[in-house]
Design a protein around this motif. Structure first.
Motif, PDB file in Angstrom:
ATOM      1  N   LYS A 152     -22.182  42.729   1.642  1.00 21.87           N
ATOM      2  CA  LYS A 152     -21.697  43.460   0.494  1.00 21.87           C
ATOM      3  C   LYS A 152     -21.400  45.002   0.941  1.00 21.87           C
ATOM      4  CE  LYS A 152     -25.194  41.654  -2.757  1.00 21.87           C
ATOM      5  NZ  LYS A 152     -26.450  41.651  -3.364  1.00 21.87           N
ATOM      6  N   LEU A 153     -21.715  45.562   1.975  1.00 21.86           N
ATOM      7  CA  LEU A 153     -21.349  46.526   2.511  1.00 21.86           C
ATOM      8  C   LEU A 153     -20.154  46.586   3.164  1.00 21.86           C
ATOM      9  CD1 LEU A 153     -24.863  47.961   4.188  1.00 21.86           C
ATOM     10  CD2 LEU A 153     -23.476  49.098   2.267  1.00 21.86           C
ATOM     11  N   PHE A 154     -19.753  45.436   3.838  1.00 21.57           N
ATOM     12  CA  PHE A 154     -18.447  45.216   4.285  1.00 21.57           C
ATOM     13  C   PHE A 154     -17.436  45.154   3.114  1.00 21.57           C
ATOM     14  CE2 PHE A 154     -14.823  42.304   5.789  1.00 21.57           C
ATOM     15  CZ  PHE A 154     -14.812  42.915   7.124  1.00 21.57           C
ATOM     16  N   CYS A 155     -17.722  44.501   2.294  1.00 23.16           N
ATOM     17  CA  CYS A 155     -16.822  44.337   1.063  1.00 23.16           C
ATOM     18  C   CYS A 155     -16.558  45.388   0.295  1.00 23.16           C
ATOM     19  CB  CYS A 155     -17.149  43.153  -0.074  1.00 23.16           C
ATOM     20  SG  CYS A 155     -17.415  41.734   0.549  1.00 23.16           S
ATOM     21  N   GLY A 213     -10.914  51.059   0.954  1.00 22.85           N
ATOM     22  CA  GLY A 213      -9.590  51.258   1.779  1.00 22.85           C
ATOM     23  C   GLY A 213      -9.727  51.822   3.201  1.00 22.85           C
ATOM     24  N   ILE A 214     -11.155  51.631   3.558  1.00 22.91           N
ATOM     25  CA  ILE A 214     -11.487  51.833   5.041  1.00 22.91           C
ATOM     26  C   ILE A 214     -11.176  50.599   5.936  1.00 22.91           C
ATOM     27  CG2 ILE A 214     -13.328  52.545   6.483  1.00 22.91           C
ATOM     28  CD1 ILE A 214     -14.661  53.777   4.179  1.00 22.91           C
ATOM     29  N   LEU A 215     -10.484  50.715   7.024  1.00 22.88           N
ATOM     30  CA  LEU A 215     -10.172  49.653   7.903  1.00 22.88           C
ATOM     31  C   LEU A 215     -11.207  49.300   8.843  1.00 22.88           C
ATOM     32  CD1 LEU A 215      -6.424  50.459   8.498  1.00 22.88           C
ATOM     33  CD2 LEU A 215      -7.450  48.604   6.991  1.00 22.88           C
ATOM     34  N   PRO A 216     -11.708  48.191   8.874  1.00 20.01           N
ATOM     35  CA  PRO A 216     -12.854  47.890   9.785  1.00 20.01           C
ATOM     36  C   PRO A 216     -12.489  47.798  11.284  1.00 20.01           C
ATOM     37  CG  PRO A 216     -12.344  45.929   8.321  1.00 20.01           C
ATOM     38  CD  PRO A 216     -11.232  46.740   7.900  1.00 20.01           C
ATOM     39  N   ASP A 217     -13.371  48.436  12.150  1.00 24.96           N
ATOM     40  CA  ASP A 217     -13.059  48.177  13.638  1.00 24.96           C
ATOM     41  C   ASP A 217     -13.498  47.232  14.231  1.00 24.96           C
ATOM     42  OD1 ASP A 217     -15.712  49.019  13.594  1.00 24.96           O
ATOM     43  OD2 ASP A 217     -15.520  51.029  14.443  1.00 24.96           O
ATOM     44  N   LYS A 218     -13.627  47.123  15.536  1.00 22.58           N
ATOM     45  CA  LYS A 218     -14.159  45.928  16.346  1.00 22.58           C
ATOM     46  C   LYS A 218     -15.445  45.523  15.992  1.00 22.58           C
ATOM     47  CE  LYS A 218     -14.441  48.408  20.730  1.00 22.58           C
ATOM     48  NZ  LYS A 218     -13.989  48.408  22.130  1.00 22.58           N
ATOM     49  N   PHE A 219     -16.380  46.765  15.964  1.00 22.18           N
ATOM     50  CA  PHE A 219     -17.756  46.499  15.793  1.00 22.18           C
ATOM     51  C   PHE A 219     -18.080  46.052  14.397  1.00 22.18           C
ATOM     52  CE2 PHE A 219     -17.183  50.371  18.817  1.00 22.18           C
ATOM     53  CZ  PHE A 219     -17.692  49.818  20.066  1.00 22.18           C
TER      54      PHE A 219
END
Length: 623
Positions: free
Chosen positions: A16-19, A25-31
């Motif tokens: 849910k937090l990832f979604c 509009g925050i792009l995920p990083d490798k972590f």
């Protein structure tokens, strides 16, 4: 937050937090990608993993080694090992983590040879294994059953000086134990962990001894472990109680049980199951019940152990009551529970109950399990329905040694010796492995038909042709074979030449034959041997007394009965039973405990009087 949720097992919260992060509009990083892939594993959701993989490719993270390893690991842990290996193949560079992840992935998915081959290939390409590599590949080759491959892994670990590492050494000990190469396992233990205060290598060595049948060695090492102040844990106790059960060391079992209670540790149900099983194997039914009743949590193994304990103590009716209670409490029987219950049905000849259990097996989808198949064959045979036994056997898609042994035993029990021997020959022709129980059934069949030559032929071929060392039961069966046809001298000669010390079973078999054939002299020798081992054995007195009486030596027979009474030896009361509306009713000779005893004795008296009025009752008294 995503990483924290995932690491603490809150996978849905992490998702849910990832979604939310993506929606803002925050792009995920490798972590973040690594964490959401771990969430996919935690939620056991391949679809989520594939969607994240697609986004990783679109966002240009596919070439990042850190993310690629997370993807590789995700596919491997979700069972898509081919996808995992494809990713491994297209990775631009391999590091320690990616190599270990791929080897571990193969091992976890049962591709043990592939794990070993990849390990060798990577090593040839310059990869240097670390302790995690050795641990993974040790697990893999342990399953392959190829000792040479195991020695190769051990050699590489030694070259890298990793075999002295506690985790690696433990894995190598466990690997050698799976090969039953305990000398190699012990060599690693003695070289590196003799004075180790960490319990894992000790546990591995104790477990290895226990699993390979070296129960005394397991207990000796456990004692040394305690003397060295190494703290046992639940794995130690499970192995130790398995060894105690095998040796039937009741007193030592109580001592170790005391250690468990004094430790005040929060032990798992598995330890108490092992304690209960040890007491059951030692015949301590009351102690089994106490352990079971005091369990805070019970699982299906707990219930199965209790049912099996009552069966082992011949309390079959109580075993069936416990089985019913288990089901009432919502526990679903497994194949071992069903097998034990079928044994109770067979022992009580409860055909209707056995058929009901068979129906439950079919509903549970366990009727094709090898364990339950052989139990069904045995149950129908002991209930007198050999045709049904054969039907169960013939429905088996791939009968194993136990199944073949069960059907051979079934025919032997019914006196169908030719059929039993034909089945045995067919079993041999199909290349099935013959074990000690199979050969015991063959000897039993020959004995009950008086086929002395055939029985001796199979007995003398046991070790040479089948690799089976004769045990006490086989020797007793040969004595019975000779005794039934009156070859008592040959039977005595056979006993005298036995390479192992004959126990009361062998002598009791000879005594039974002496009674049938009226050989008082040999009967006295056999009885003397039995009473030197088990002076409280009532059937010895009864058999020898009957031998005297039936050969005209009434005074000797009565004298022996008086001796039996003076020594406080009581003959076990004869027992019969019937099942009425699903309830088993037992009847003992002279029974005064049955709740309906008055009605039963009144009915018996009516029957006796009716018989007297119809027939002349013979005079049975001796002058």
């Amino acid at each position: 937050m995503i990483v924290g949720s995932t690491e603490n097992g809150f996978f849905l919260d992490g998702f849910k937090l990832f979604c939310e992060m993506v929606n803002y509009g925050i792009l995920p990083d490798k972590f973040a990608y690594s964490a959401i892939l771990q969430t996919s594993i935690g939620l056991d959701c391949v679809e989520l993993g594939k969607m994240v993989h697609a986004q990783i490719v679109v966002c240009g993270f596919a070439t990042h080694t850190f993310v690629s390893v997370s993807l590789l690991n995700m596919y491997a842990k979700l069972g898509l090992i081919e996808d995992s290996f494809k990713l491994f193949g297209i990775m631009q560079e391999h590091n320690q983590v990616s190599c270990n992840a791929m080897i571990s992935g193969f091992t976890a998915n049962g591709l043990h040879l592939e794990a070993f081959d990849l390990f060798l290939k990577l090593k040839e390409e310059g990869f240097t294994p670390d302790k995690y590599t050795i641990i993974s590949v040790s697990k893999a080759v342990g399953k392959l059953g190829d000792l040479n491959k195991g020695k190769t892994v051990h050699h590489i670990a030694s070259e890298l000086h990793l075999d002295s590492n506690v985790l690696v050494g433990t894995a190598l000990i466990d690997m050698y134990s799976k090969y039953e190469s305990l000398s190699d396992a012990r060599s690693i233990f003695d070289s590196n962990f003799n004075s180790c205060r960490v319990n894992t290598p000790w546990n591995a060595m104790v477990s290895g001894y226990s699993q390979c049948g070296y129960s005394q060695e397991a207990l000796d090492l456990f004692v040394r472990m305690c003397e060295n102040n190494v703290q046992p844990d639940l794995y130690t106790y499970c192995s130790v109680f398995n060894a105690i059960a095998a040796l039937k060391y009741a007193h030592f079992g109580k001592e170790v049980h005391g250690m468990v209670l004094k430790s005040h540790s929060k032990l798992k149900t598995s330890v108490y199951n092992a304690i209960a099983d040890a007491y059951a194997k030692c015949g301590l039914l009351e102690d089994v019940r106490k352990v079971f009743d005091r369990m805070e949590e019970r699982d299906i193994v707990s219930w199965t152990t209790l049912v099996a304990a009552y069966c082992q103590c011949s309390e079959y009716d109580e075993a069936l009551i416990i089985f019913s209670k288990m089901r009432e409490e919502g526990f679903i029987p497994n194949q071992f529970t069903f097998s034990t219950v079928l044994d109770a049905c067979a022992s009580l000849s409860l055909l209707d109950y056995g058929r009901q259990v068979h129906g439950l097996l079919c509903k549970a989808g366990l009727d094709a399990d090898k364990c339950t198949e052989s139990a069904l064959v045995d149950m129908y045979a002991k209930c007198g329905f050999i045709t049904d036994s054969r039907k169960v056997f013939e429905r088996s898609s791939n009968p194993d040694t136990v199944s073949w042994t069960a059907i051979i035993s079934a025919y032997a029990q019914h006196g169908l010796v030719e059929d039993a021997l034909q089945l045995f020959m067919k079993m041999e022709q199909l290349g099935m492995k013959v074990n000690s129980v199979t050969l015991l059934c063959v000897l039993f069949a020959c004995s009950h038909r008086g086929m002395v030559e055939e029985g001796l032929y199979y007995f003398h071929r046991m070790e040479e042709c089948y690799g089976v060392v004769p045990e006490m039961e086989h020797y007793a069966c040969v004595v019975d074979l000779l005794g039934r046809v009156g070859c008592l001298g040959e039977a005595m000669e056979f006993i005298e030449k036995m390479p192992i010390e004959p126990n009361e079973m062998v002598w009791q078999t000879l005594l039974g034959a002496c009674r049938v054939h009226g050989n008082v002299e040999l009967g006295e020798i056999a009885a003397e041997k039995i009473l030197s081992i088990r002076p409280e054995y009532s059937s010895t007195y009864v058999l020898l007394s009957n031998t005297y009486m039936e050969t005209g030596s009434y005074e000797d027979g009565l004298s022996l009965r008086h001796m039996m009474k003076d020594r406080g030896v009581k003959k076990e009361a004869g027992c019969s039973w019937i099942s009425v509306k699903g309830e088993v009713h037992k009847f003992y000779a002279g029974d005064q405990l049955h709740p309906q005893k008055d009605h039963i004795y009144a009915t018996l008296e009516e029957l006796r009087m009716a018989i007297e009025s119809l027939y002349c009752i013979p005079e049975l008294s001796h002058e």
